[in-house]
Design a protein around this motif. Structure first.
Motif, PDB file in Angstrom:
ATOM      1  N   TYR A  47       8.880 -50.154  30.996  1.00 18.81           N
ATOM      2  CA  TYR A  47       7.838 -50.947  30.324  1.00 18.81           C
ATOM      3  C   TYR A  47       6.747 -50.035  29.786  1.00 18.81           C
ATOM      4  CZ  TYR A  47       4.149 -54.588  30.063  1.00 18.81           C
ATOM      5  OH  TYR A  47       3.155 -55.453  29.672  1.00 18.81           O
ATOM      6  N   ASP A  56       5.249 -52.760  24.108  1.00 19.75           N
ATOM      7  CA  ASP A  56       4.263 -53.704  23.583  1.00 19.75           C
ATOM      8  C   ASP A  56       3.321 -52.985  22.619  1.00 19.75           C
ATOM      9  OD1 ASP A  56       2.655 -55.865  23.134  1.00 19.75           O
ATOM     10  OD2 ASP A  56       2.230 -56.278  25.246  1.00 19.75           O
ATOM     11  N   THR A 108       2.863 -60.727  24.045  1.00 21.47           N
ATOM     12  CA  THR A 108       2.562 -59.944  25.258  1.00 21.47           C
ATOM     13  C   THR A 108       2.887 -60.753  26.511  1.00 21.47           C
ATOM     14  OG1 THR A 108       0.841 -58.668  24.156  1.00 21.47           O
ATOM     15  CG2 THR A 108       0.670 -58.830  26.540  1.00 21.47           C
ATOM     16  N   VAL A 119      11.635 -52.712  37.360  1.00 17.57           N
ATOM     17  CA  VAL A 119      11.798 -51.318  36.901  1.00 17.57           C
ATOM     18  C   VAL A 119      13.020 -50.699  37.587  1.00 17.57           C
ATOM     19  CG1 VAL A 119      10.725 -49.028  36.847  1.00 17.57           C
ATOM     20  CG2 VAL A 119       9.349 -51.056  36.353  1.00 17.57           C
ATOM     21  N   MET A 166       8.654 -58.836  32.839  1.00 14.45           N
ATOM     22  CA  MET A 166       8.401 -57.734  33.784  1.00 14.45           C
ATOM     23  C   MET A 166       7.870 -58.222  35.136  1.00 14.45           C
ATOM     24  SD  MET A 166       9.439 -55.171  32.100  1.00 14.45           S
ATOM     25  CE  MET A 166       9.148 -53.975  33.408  1.00 14.45           C
ATOM     26  N   LEU A 174       6.581 -60.639  27.246  1.00 15.68           N
ATOM     27  CA  LEU A 174       7.010 -59.363  27.855  1.00 15.68           C
ATOM     28  C   LEU A 174       6.553 -59.270  29.303  1.00 15.68           C
ATOM     29  CD1 LEU A 174       6.589 -56.490  25.252  1.00 15.68           C
ATOM     30  CD2 LEU A 174       8.484 -58.067  25.609  1.00 15.68           C
ATOM     31  N   LYS A 175       5.287 -59.646  29.537  1.00 14.12           N
ATOM     32  CA  LYS A 175       4.757 -59.565  30.901  1.00 14.12           C
ATOM     33  C   LYS A 175       5.549 -60.471  31.840  1.00 14.12           C
ATOM     34  CE  LYS A 175      -0.060 -58.190  30.387  1.00 14.12           C
ATOM     35  NZ  LYS A 175      -1.438 -58.693  30.405  1.00 14.12           N
ATOM     36  N   PRO A 213       3.246 -50.623  28.310  1.00 17.80           N
ATOM     37  CA  PRO A 213       2.307 -51.738  28.092  1.00 17.80           C
ATOM     38  C   PRO A 213       1.434 -51.544  26.867  1.00 17.80           C
ATOM     39  CG  PRO A 213       1.500 -50.317  29.844  1.00 17.80           C
ATOM     40  CD  PRO A 213       2.856 -49.771  29.434  1.00 17.80           C
ATOM     41  N   ILE A 266      14.705 -51.590  33.802  1.00 15.50           N
ATOM     42  CA  ILE A 266      13.898 -51.950  32.630  1.00 15.50           C
ATOM     43  C   ILE A 266      12.597 -51.136  32.654  1.00 15.50           C
ATOM     44  CG2 ILE A 266      12.796 -53.813  31.358  1.00 15.50           C
ATOM     45  CD1 ILE A 266      14.748 -55.750  32.530  1.00 15.50           C
ATOM     46  N   ALA A 300       7.337 -56.719  39.712  1.00 14.74           N
ATOM     47  CA  ALA A 300       7.492 -55.725  38.640  1.00 14.74           C
ATOM     48  C   ALA A 300       8.195 -54.446  39.091  1.00 14.74           C
ATOM     49  CB  ALA A 300       6.117 -55.397  38.058  1.00 14.74           C
ATOM     50  N   ALA A 328       7.704 -44.155  30.870  1.00 16.18           N
ATOM     51  CA  ALA A 328       8.714 -45.210  31.065  1.00 16.18           C
ATOM     52  C   ALA A 328      10.124 -44.612  31.102  1.00 16.18           C
ATOM     53  CB  ALA A 328       8.598 -46.248  29.950  1.00 16.18           C
ATOM     54  N   VAL A 381      11.142 -51.819  27.173  1.00 16.92           N
ATOM     55  CA  VAL A 381      10.331 -52.914  26.654  1.00 16.92           C
ATOM     56  C   VAL A 381       9.000 -52.316  26.207  1.00 16.92           C
ATOM     57  CG1 VAL A 381       9.096 -54.982  27.384  1.00 16.92           C
ATOM     58  CG2 VAL A 381      11.440 -54.632  28.152  1.00 16.92           C
TER      59      VAL A 381
END
Ligand code: ATP
Length: 238
Positions: free
Chosen positions: A84, A163, A45, A78, A52, A48-49, A86, A82, A74, A152, A161
């Motif tokens: 996301y 999670d 995580t 986007v 982002m 990934l965070k 979460p 990208i 962030a 997203a 992406v």
């Protein structure tokens, strides 16, 4: 049309004294689906965070095609393409399904194309269309996961992406999410999928990283990892 390559090198995440990820390096080629598997607390995580712009990071290279993400917040990540999803979905329970989806389109104008994206989400997940005027808080866990993916998609990403999208879902719903991700990937969307569920990850992606204690312990094609004795024992339980 496939998007650009995501390129990550020398990525680290530290929370105060806690080193959550260290010297992470990998790429996601245009149209590729890459997985990151690993146990609880392995640093998936956080990785990934950090990509982002949502975790304290140090990084040598963090690029998405022509975009240098290394210092981007962030909302700009986007905008760079990208999307996301979460961990834990984080839908807005007091807003309708429609409104949740429209929030995902904050980078776009409200025009015919954006309306088209909304219809595409309803085609992919018909239950969201049926429940579009209901509050998101009234949806089941699986429906909320679909909503998080749909939201997203509304930013029209070229890399998605995700999670732990399978977390807490029944096998049937996991199957539906799996099919949706496969279809999106076949349509050219690149995917970076973090999961504790290695079996699911191997069915969606073609290549995986295995994270242990904040580092990449192993990488390989899913076919190779499926045959690896350690992966079989630790992550597939066989
Ligand atoms: P999970 O599957 O449980 O989400 P993970 O592989 O995604 O695990 P991370 O959530 O990235 O792992 O956590 C990696 C390490 O960083 C863990 O030791 C975790 O306790 C720690 N950590 C995560 N977030 C924070 C935070 N906000 N502050 C301090 N430590 C954190």
């Amino acid at each position: 049309m496939t998007g650009p390559e995501l390129s990550v090198a020398g990525l680290g995440v530290n929370y105060g004294g806690v080193r959550a990820a260290h010297d992470i390096a990998f790429t996601v080629a245009p149209g590729e689906a890459v997985g990151i598997i690993g146990a609880n607390g392995a640093g998936k995580t956080s990785t990934l965070k950090a990509i982002m712009g949502l975790a304290p990071r140090v990084v040598r290279t963090l690029r998405f095609g022509e975009h240098d993400l290394a210092r981007m917040p962030a909302h700009q990540v986007v905008r760079a393409g990208i999307g996301y999803v979460p961990e834990g979905r984080h839908v807005f329970p007091g807003l309708t399904v429609d409104k949740n989806l429209l929030l995902g389109a904050y980078t776009r104008k409200w025009d015919a194309e954006t309306k088209g994206s909304l219809e595409e989400v309803f085609t992919m997940f018909p239950v969201l269309g049926e429940m579009r005027h209901r509050l998101a808080g009234a949806l089941s866990g699986g429906q909320q996961q679909m909503l998080a993916i749909g939201r997203a998609l509304m930013s029209r990403p070229r890399l998605m992406v995700l999670d732990e999208p399978s977390m807490g879902l029944s096998p049937k719903l996991v199957g539906e999410i799996l099919l949706a991700l496969r279809r999106l990937n076949e349509e050219g969307l690149s995917i970076l999928l973090v999961e504790q569920n290695a079996k699911l990850t191997f069915e969606v992606t073609s290549r995986c990283l295995v994270m242990e204690n904040g580092e990449i312990a192993m990488t390989g094609t899913c076919a190779a990892l499926r045959g690896d004795p350690t992966v079989r024992r630790v992550y597939l339980g066989v």
